[in-house]
Design an enzyme around this catalytic site. Sequence first.
Site, PDB file in Angstrom:
ATOM      1  N   VAL A  83     -12.837 -29.774   2.005  1.00  0.00           N
ATOM      2  CA  VAL A  83     -14.028 -29.528   2.820  1.00  0.00           C
ATOM      3  C   VAL A  83     -15.256 -30.060   2.093  1.00  0.00           C
ATOM      4  CG1 VAL A  83     -13.149 -27.507   4.052  1.00  0.00           C
ATOM      5  CG2 VAL A  83     -14.341 -27.211   1.860  1.00  0.00           C
TER       6      VAL A  83
ATOM      7  N   ASN B 183       3.944  -7.861  -4.120  1.00  0.00           N
ATOM      8  CA  ASN B 183       3.043  -8.896  -3.632  1.00  0.00           C
ATOM      9  C   ASN B 183       3.018 -10.011  -4.671  1.00  0.00           C
ATOM     10  OD1 ASN B 183       0.885 -10.457  -2.677  1.00  0.00           O
ATOM     11  ND2 ASN B 183      -0.640  -9.101  -3.580  1.00  0.00           N
TER      12      ASN B 183
ATOM     13  N   LEU C  20       4.479 -11.947   4.299  1.00  0.00           N
ATOM     14  CA  LEU C  20       4.285 -13.357   4.604  1.00  0.00           C
ATOM     15  C   LEU C  20       5.524 -14.053   4.057  1.00  0.00           C
ATOM     16  CD1 LEU C  20       2.355 -15.608   5.667  1.00  0.00           C
ATOM     17  CD2 LEU C  20       1.481 -15.799   3.329  1.00  0.00           C
TER      18      LEU C  20
ATOM     19  N   GLU D 189       4.845 -13.892  -6.315  1.00  0.00           N
ATOM     20  CA  GLU D 189       6.004 -14.761  -6.475  1.00  0.00           C
ATOM     21  C   GLU D 189       6.459 -14.715  -7.932  1.00  0.00           C
ATOM     22  OE1 GLU D 189       7.289 -16.061  -3.882  1.00  0.00           O
ATOM     23  OE2 GLU D 189       5.644 -16.260  -2.441  1.00  0.00           O
TER      24      GLU D 189
ATOM     25  N   SER E 127      -3.580 -24.887  -6.025  1.00  0.00           N
ATOM     26  CA  SER E 127      -4.998 -25.023  -6.329  1.00  0.00           C
ATOM     27  C   SER E 127      -5.182 -25.118  -7.838  1.00  0.00           C
ATOM     28  CB  SER E 127      -5.772 -23.835  -5.746  1.00  0.00           C
ATOM     29  OG  SER E 127      -7.153 -24.068  -5.767  1.00  0.00           O
TER      30      SER E 127
ATOM     31  N   ILE F  94       8.056 -16.453   2.637  1.00  0.00           N
ATOM     32  CA  ILE F  94       8.002 -17.726   1.915  1.00  0.00           C
ATOM     33  C   ILE F  94       9.311 -18.018   1.190  1.00  0.00           C
ATOM     34  CG2 ILE F  94       6.892 -18.895  -0.053  1.00  0.00           C
ATOM     35  CD1 ILE F  94       4.255 -17.571   0.914  1.00  0.00           C
ATOM     36  N   ILE F  95       9.865 -17.017   0.522  1.00  0.00           N
ATOM     37  CA  ILE F  95      11.177 -17.151  -0.128  1.00  0.00           C
ATOM     38  C   ILE F  95      12.142 -16.182   0.533  1.00  0.00           C
ATOM     39  CG2 ILE F  95      12.443 -16.745  -2.273  1.00  0.00           C
ATOM     40  CD1 ILE F  95      10.053 -17.757  -3.813  1.00  0.00           C
TER      41      ILE F  95
ATOM     42  N   CYS G 256       0.850  -1.192   0.000  1.00  0.00           N
ATOM     43  CA  CYS G 256       0.000   0.000   0.000  1.00  0.00           C
ATOM     44  C   CYS G 256       0.878   1.232   0.000  1.00  0.00           C
ATOM     45  CB  CYS G 256      -0.934   0.012   1.212  1.00  0.00           C
ATOM     46  SG  CYS G 256      -0.091  -0.001   2.813  1.00  0.00           S
TER      47      CYS G 256
END
Length: 640
Positions: A282, A73, A48, A75, A355, A50-51, A5
């Site tokens: 789920v 934001n 977050l 990858e 996904s 991750i890498i 942001c």
Amino acid sequence: MCGICGFTGTDVEQKPILTNMMNRMIHRGPDGGGQYIGPDIAMGHRRLSIIDLTDAGTQPMYNEDRTLVCTFNGEIYNYKELKKELQASGHIFTSSSDTEVLLHGYEQWGASMLDRLRGMFAFVLWDTKKKEMFAARDMFGIKPLYYTEINGNIIYASEIKSILEYPLYQKEVNLKALEQYLSFEYSVLPETFFKGVFKLMPGHYMVWKNGSKTITRYFDPMLTPSKDPVDHAKLVDQIDETMQDSIRYHMVSDVEVASLLSSGVDSSYVACHFHGSRTYTVGFDYEKYNEIPYAQELSKTLGIENHSKVISTEEYWRELPRIQYFMDEPLADASASALYFVDREAAKDVKVILSGEGSDELFGGYTIYHEPMSLAGYQKLPKALRRGIAAIAEKIPGHPKGKSFVIRGSKDVEERFIGNANVYDMKLRNKVLRYPSTGSAPYTLTKPYYDKVKNLKDTEKMQYIDLNFWLIGDILLKADKMSMAHSIESRVPFLDREVFNLAKNIPLSEKVTDDNTKVCFREAAHRYLSDAQAKKKKLGFPVPIRVWLRQDKYYNIVKKEFTSDIAEKFFHTDELVRILDAHKEGKEDYARHIWVVYMFLLWYKEYFVDGECSVSIEDELEYERIRKNNRNATMNNIGA
């Protein structure tokens, strides 16, 4: 993966406002935060990790002389190859992060860098010398980016709720967005439901300087099906090889990667090849709406641990307001809530999931793609005759067999198909809306896209429309917002540059036939799945809303909202109740019509009614602290 942001100018106090904007989306990045406060811009980042889990991977990140600042934001899966190329050209790297590749890549190639990136992204670069912003979004729209302009300044963020923390922005509902939403069931316009707040559209980049912006499209998901005969067996091999290569790239991570698993061929194929140890599923406590047994069976066959959860009806309805909060804009796809729950389960253990989004659009998987073939014989009749028959059919009450067929068969694909969702037609939309703002038919939005693909067959035209509408506005929106709500990164290996480069050239006969969809892809999947698994009909995330809305308890919950003062602002509530009653009594299947309006009303209460928002900034901070501690404890136990 993270949230970004920022804003230009000094009309507001930079640091506290930027901090509020960052905290409002701390769920996107609970592992850390960073800021750049300059004389012309304030840039924020929530991380977050991750890498490159070290401090060297923190953002904002700078080039060697700190004249370029980047917040990112997403990858970049081919960052190692690009890094080697840039190093060979003399660029010096100080981290193992993919973010740094964007900085040096922009120095080396400028905007053409975007054509080299294999990944999902939304990023902003600030040139301190030129006082110029460069912002870009990935080719398919996997990662979001929003912006508004106020007093000659630009304010941007990964989520609209962060922009709302900018004190000079005044919230107002965009009625044009509402009217089209009733038909599409998602926010379809570049301007969002918040008046004056826009999406940077997929495959676009924006340059902003001195209060002026230019936006350029750098990628168009145009299909160019081969006109020459193709070797079927070779094509199946190519699909299998390209998909396995994409999955390998999507496994690039310094933390564990898991996979979502339904009963569909797409997620099943990914589960066969990701070489991870966990899948997540789920279902609902209704037999027709429960894919858990299938997922458990496949996971067992693959030697993978399946984590599953049955969603109770009560908790599904209880979480709906919170889900609309995280969505930023109203979305009436009931399966978004199923994603919310499965992502929540996965987030207890991992930070990254794979996904299956995008397979249907690229390889021809939606059942409705059969329709042009089904209508082909009927449409040989003169159009005027078909129009006349349809006019008579429309006057027949109820839904006798063949009525829908002759009505749809009277229309060209450009008139009848606006994407996988087409809920309210113009007649019903105008009955329901209290203030129709423009009266523009949905197909006026899709027409410019149809005009670009006049040379394609009808089913291929439908794919192109879905790639530019349904995929962006529904499929990828919910994938991002529902995963990020739980601080988990969702990766989509079907939406890969190399996969698209192959899929765009596949002729229709290798995708959709009279009795099958995703023909070649299913054959590739059949190498690893049983006959029944590879041929299984598409379900999506089945959710029993049409069943619930005929039960007194949930009928009354919705009726209360449909007769509220808020509903009166936007709708003719007597018409809403008529639709609700007709569905409950079994006279019509109006489940989607009801859900579209109900989701809008829940969203409106979250963002426009004082005291109704289910998540405060303080809630965000506390919730992320608890979740981070719980996940760390889980991972420590696994390590032990």
